[in-house]
Design a protein around this motif. Structure first.
Motif, PDB file in Angstrom:
ATOM      1  N   ALA A  48      67.319 107.760  18.336  1.00 16.81           N
ATOM      2  CA  ALA A  48      68.111 107.781  19.570  1.00 16.81           C
ATOM      3  C   ALA A  48      67.700 106.651  20.509  1.00 16.81           C
ATOM      4  N   ASP A  49      66.403 106.337  20.561  1.00 20.07           N
ATOM      5  CA  ASP A  49      65.945 105.200  21.365  1.00 20.07           C
ATOM      6  C   ASP A  49      66.572 103.899  20.858  1.00 20.07           C
ATOM      7  N   GLU A  50      66.611 103.740  19.548  1.00 23.73           N
ATOM      8  CA  GLU A  50      67.199 102.537  18.971  1.00 23.73           C
ATOM      9  C   GLU A  50      68.686 102.444  19.307  1.00 23.73           C
ATOM     10  N   ASP A  51      69.377 103.568  19.180  1.00 24.72           N
ATOM     11  CA  ASP A  51      70.807 103.591  19.509  1.00 24.72           C
ATOM     12  C   ASP A  51      71.046 103.145  20.944  1.00 24.72           C
ATOM     13  N   ARG A  52      70.267 103.710  21.856  1.00 28.97           N
ATOM     14  CA  ARG A  52      70.469 103.396  23.273  1.00 28.97           C
ATOM     15  C   ARG A  52      70.194 101.916  23.545  1.00 28.97           C
ATOM     16  N   TYR A  53      69.175 101.381  22.902  1.00 29.47           N
ATOM     17  CA  TYR A  53      68.841  99.980  23.164  1.00 29.47           C
ATOM     18  C   TYR A  53      69.970  99.060  22.696  1.00 29.47           C
ATOM     19  N   ILE A  54      70.452  99.263  21.489  1.00 33.62           N
ATOM     20  CA  ILE A  54      71.524  98.417  20.960  1.00 33.62           C
ATOM     21  C   ILE A  54      72.761  98.507  21.846  1.00 33.62           C
ATOM     22  N   ALA A  55      73.142  99.723  22.212  1.00 38.55           N
ATOM     23  CA  ALA A  55      74.347  99.903  23.023  1.00 38.55           C
ATOM     24  C   ALA A  55      74.199  99.264  24.397  1.00 38.55           C
ATOM     25  N   ALA A  56      73.006  99.328  24.974  1.00 37.01           N
ATOM     26  CA  ALA A  56      72.797  98.818  26.332  1.00 37.01           C
ATOM     27  C   ALA A  56      72.630  97.309  26.377  1.00 37.01           C
ATOM     28  N   HIS A  57      72.102  96.692  25.309  1.00 34.98           N
ATOM     29  CA  HIS A  57      71.726  95.287  25.377  1.00 34.98           C
ATOM     30  C   HIS A  57      72.634  94.346  24.592  1.00 34.98           C
ATOM     31  N   THR A  58      73.525  94.889  23.785  1.00 34.53           N
ATOM     32  CA  THR A  58      74.488  94.017  23.114  1.00 34.53           C
ATOM     33  C   THR A  58      75.543  93.606  24.134  1.00 34.53           C
ATOM     34  N   GLY A  78      72.422  96.469   6.225  1.00 31.02           N
ATOM     35  CA  GLY A  78      71.996  97.588   5.401  1.00 31.02           C
ATOM     36  C   GLY A  78      73.141  98.518   5.083  1.00 31.02           C
ATOM     37  N   ALA A  79      72.889  99.810   5.178  1.00 32.32           N
ATOM     38  CA  ALA A  79      73.894 100.816   4.836  1.00 32.32           C
ATOM     39  C   ALA A  79      74.786 101.189   6.011  1.00 32.32           C
ATOM     40  N   GLY A  80      74.581 100.556   7.185  1.00 33.18           N
ATOM     41  CA  GLY A  80      75.544 100.712   8.265  1.00 33.18           C
ATOM     42  C   GLY A  80      75.217 101.712   9.344  1.00 33.18           C
ATOM     43  N   ARG A  81      74.009 102.309   9.296  1.00 30.53           N
ATOM     44  CA  ARG A  81      73.678 103.299  10.321  1.00 30.53           C
ATOM     45  C   ARG A  81      73.769 102.705  11.725  1.00 30.53           C
ATOM     46  N   TRP A  82      73.229 101.481  11.905  1.00 31.21           N
ATOM     47  CA  TRP A  82      73.259 100.878  13.234  1.00 31.21           C
ATOM     48  C   TRP A  82      74.482  99.990  13.438  1.00 31.21           C
ATOM     49  N   THR A  83      75.192  99.669  12.350  1.00 27.91           N
ATOM     50  CA  THR A  83      76.507  99.054  12.482  1.00 27.91           C
ATOM     51  C   THR A  83      77.451 100.021  13.175  1.00 27.91           C
ATOM     52  N   ALA A  84      77.305 101.311  12.871  1.00 26.57           N
ATOM     53  CA  ALA A  84      78.146 102.321  13.516  1.00 26.57           C
ATOM     54  C   ALA A  84      77.900 102.374  15.014  1.00 26.57           C
ATOM     55  N   VAL A  85      76.664 102.188  15.433  1.00 30.17           N
ATOM     56  CA  VAL A  85      76.355 102.155  16.865  1.00 30.17           C
ATOM     57  C   VAL A  85      77.027 100.952  17.517  1.00 30.17           C
ATOM     58  N   LEU A  86      76.960  99.809  16.854  1.00 31.11           N
ATOM     59  CA  LEU A  86      77.624  98.617  17.369  1.00 31.11           C
ATOM     60  C   LEU A  86      79.131  98.807  17.444  1.00 31.11           C
ATOM     61  N   ALA A  87      79.714  99.420  16.419  1.00 35.61           N
ATOM     62  CA  ALA A  87      81.159  99.653  16.421  1.00 35.61           C
ATOM     63  C   ALA A  87      81.571 100.505  17.609  1.00 35.61           C
ATOM     64  N   VAL A 112      57.334 113.755  12.170  1.00 39.91           N
ATOM     65  CA  VAL A 112      58.512 113.092  11.629  1.00 39.91           C
ATOM     66  C   VAL A 112      59.685 113.453  12.527  1.00 39.91           C
ATOM     67  N   VAL A 113      60.268 112.445  13.173  1.00 39.81           N
ATOM     68  CA  VAL A 113      61.361 112.677  14.121  1.00 39.81           C
ATOM     69  C   VAL A 113      62.685 112.661  13.375  1.00 39.81           C
ATOM     70  N   ALA A 114      63.449 113.721  13.518  1.00 40.95           N
ATOM     71  CA  ALA A 114      64.738 113.814  12.847  1.00 40.95           C
ATOM     72  C   ALA A 114      65.764 112.915  13.526  1.00 40.95           C
ATOM     73  N   ASP A 115      66.633 112.337  12.722  1.00 41.99           N
ATOM     74  CA  ASP A 115      67.752 111.569  13.245  1.00 41.99           C
ATOM     75  C   ASP A 115      68.918 112.524  13.429  1.00 41.99           C
ATOM     76  N   THR A 116      69.240 112.838  14.672  1.00 45.97           N
ATOM     77  CA  THR A 116      70.296 113.809  14.974  1.00 45.97           C
ATOM     78  C   THR A 116      71.615 113.145  15.346  1.00 45.97           C
ATOM     79  N   SER A 117      71.684 111.840  15.224  1.00 47.96           N
ATOM     80  CA  SER A 117      72.903 111.124  15.598  1.00 47.96           C
ATOM     81  C   SER A 117      74.057 111.475  14.660  1.00 47.96           C
ATOM     82  N   PRO A 118      75.280 111.542  15.177  1.00 49.45           N
ATOM     83  CA  PRO A 118      76.432 111.732  14.283  1.00 49.45           C
ATOM     84  C   PRO A 118      76.648 110.547  13.346  1.00 49.45           C
ATOM     85  N   HIS A 119      75.999 109.412  13.634  1.00 52.41           N
ATOM     86  CA  HIS A 119      76.124 108.251  12.758  1.00 52.41           C
ATOM     87  C   HIS A 119      75.290 108.406  11.493  1.00 52.41           C
ATOM     88  N   ARG A 120      74.397 109.389  11.474  1.00 55.58           N
ATOM     89  CA  ARG A 120      73.633 109.657  10.259  1.00 55.58           C
ATOM     90  C   ARG A 120      74.453 110.602   9.391  1.00 55.58           C
TER      91      ARG A 120
END
Length: 504
Positions: free
Chosen positions: A329-339, A352-361, A217-225
């Protein structure tokens, strides 16, 4: 020349490491397909049980998993021709389970097999508990072996394991109110559906461990969590800065937007703002108060629970991610690089609850974002986390935006939950401006029939019989039909991560 099941069994137990997986699939195909036992299965079960004694420990778990598939197959169902002789060997399985030094995949496979024999619940739990399995594995086994008691039944809040659900007294009281209102047949059907989901997750975990080793189980260490966030901290952002792109969901007319709501300039329909979001969702029919899965989604803290428990488990089951191949972290990097937005607002679709909305912001600026979802509890959580991002409750099937008005769209881990995914992609294509990017994460139907079977055990709102997944060719065809060109494609496991661009 076609091999008999016994010959296929011998081929599997003697196959080298490189041929092992293929040999197992051939054996499975002869005895079982899509949850149904073949006519050859009953006569082959004694040979499987004999081989279990003779096989090397590394192969025993695979045979146990196959016995579990046959024990749960229809027809014969539990108690039928295949399951009955398997169930009579319970002592043999419990002895194997007591070997603490065994391959972890074999242990998980045994838990999966034992899940099919509720009549022996007390014996099984008495043997398993001293082994001190993880709380999620133990609570999952306990629940699938438990008989239905209408007075105490918990529905819709047990997957991926009951141990991972912590409910307040108010939430438990809410659950009892709708569970008690169910007809006996609906209560039994929902209970059986939950049981099927739990057994499927147990089997998927075991099958992955047999092939790859210990699950992780990989922990989500992002500050967005943010686990300490209170959903009471509702945001105050409004949509007035994006009013020119909004359209009325009733007639597609222009909306006059204010912090308190919106009114259609053409048909005079009015829409309210509450709990941090503007509600543009138009129901064609009243909601069913006995929709079990929708009721289960009404948990006050569903946003937090979704991000920390449900979503990671869903990625493990649907994406084959039990080893953490794809990390947050892989998901974060992909969104940031490809948007890659052109002019216009950026839409986080099914936010959803905004975890990846924060990455987009962080990537494009909160002032450019609009978050859209259908679940008001999720949007309340999102608005508490990101008060600077305006939020909409609206349908992805009919996006409330004008043609060619959006600079970019992100749809992350949501397309598979939509009733008409091709229609959603067509809507994205309609709303994107030329050159605008569409980033997408969803899941492919597994090529391996055993993995595909376990994927199909998942139930969700709108999908009481299982959530259909995709073929990559279909996704690409829908994108092309919407005027979108694929610029990047990443398919680890059964993930489909794609970036497409609106043609100029």
């Amino acid at each position: 020349m076609t091999q008999t099941p016994v010959e296929l069994l011998t081929a599997f137990t003697t196959a080298g490491a490189e041929q092992r997986d293929a040999a197992f699939r051939h054996l499975v195909a002869a005895l079982w397909q899509d949850g149904r036992a073949s006519d050859l299965a009953p006569a082959t079960v004694p040979a499987l049980l004999t081989a279990l004694d003779q096989a090397p420990p590394e192969r025993q778990g695979w045979l146990v998993l196959l016995l579990g598939l046959l024990a749960g197959a229809e027809p014969p169902s539990v108690g039928g021709e295949s399951a009955e002789p398997i169930g009579k060997e319970l002592d043999r399985f419990l002895e194997l389970l007591a070997d603490r030094g065994a391959h972890p995949g074999r242990t998980l496979a045994l838990l999966y097999l034992l899940s099919h024999f509720p009549a022996d619940r007390d014996r099984i739990l008495a043997a398993v508990e001293p082994l001190e399995p993880s709380q999620d594995d133990l609570s999952r086994l306990d629940r699938v072996l438990r008989p239905l008691d209408a007075a105490t039944a918990v529905l819709g809040r047990v997957w991926p394991s009951p141990a991972e659900w912590v409910l307040s007294e108010a939430e438990r009281a809410f659950d009892r109110s709708w569970v008690d209102a169910l007809a006996p047949a609906q209560l039994a059907a929902t209970w059986d559906g939950d049981t099927r989901m739990l057994i499927g997750y147990s089997g998927a975990k075991a099958y992955w461990a047999l092939r790859h080793g210990t699950t992780e189980v990989v922990a989500d260490t992002s500050p967005h969590r943010t686990t300490a966030l209170s959903a009471d901290a509702v945001g105050t952002a409004d949509l007035t800065r994006h009013a020119e792109v909004l359209r009325c969901p009733a007639c597609t007319g222009r909306l006059d937007v204010s912090p308190g709501g919106a009114r259609c300039a053409d048909c005079a329909a009015e829409f309210s703002s509450a709990a941090g979001h503007l509600d543009l969702f138009e129901r064609s029919e009243p909601s069913d108060p006995k929709d079990v899965l929708q009721n289960a989604a009404a948990m006050r803290n569903i946003g937090l629970h979704y991000e920390t428990v449900l979503r990671p488990a869903f990625l493990r089951l649907m994406g084959g991610n039990f080893g953490g191949q794809v990390t947050p972290a892989d998901e974060d990097r992909y969104i940031a690089a490809h948007t890659n937005p052109v002019d216009g607002p950026v839409l986080d679709l099914a936010a959803g609850a905004g975890r990846w909305t924060a990455v987009l912001a962080e990537a494009v600026g909160a002032e450019r974002l609009i978050a859209l979802d259908l679940n008001p509890a999720m949007l309340t959580w999102l608005s508490g986390r990101l008060p600077e991002v305006p939020a909409l409750r609206a349908s992805a099937q009919a996006l409330p935006f004008g043609d060619a008005t959006l600079g970019a769209v992100n749809c992350w881990n949501a397309l598979q939950a939509m009733p008409d995914p091709a229609g959603v992609i067509a809507e994205v294509g309609r709303c994107l401006r030329p050159g605008g990017s569409f980033t997408l994460l969803t899941f492919l139907q597994a090529a391996d029939p055993v993995d595909r079977h376990f994927q199909g055990t998942f139930r969700g709102p709108g999908f009481p019989d299982g959530m259909p997944l995709f073929a990559l060719a279909d996704l690409r065809a829908w994108l092309a039909a919407a005027g979108l060109t694929v610029r990047d494609q990443y398919t680890p496991g059964t993930f489909a991560v794609i970036t497409a661009e609106r043609a100029a």
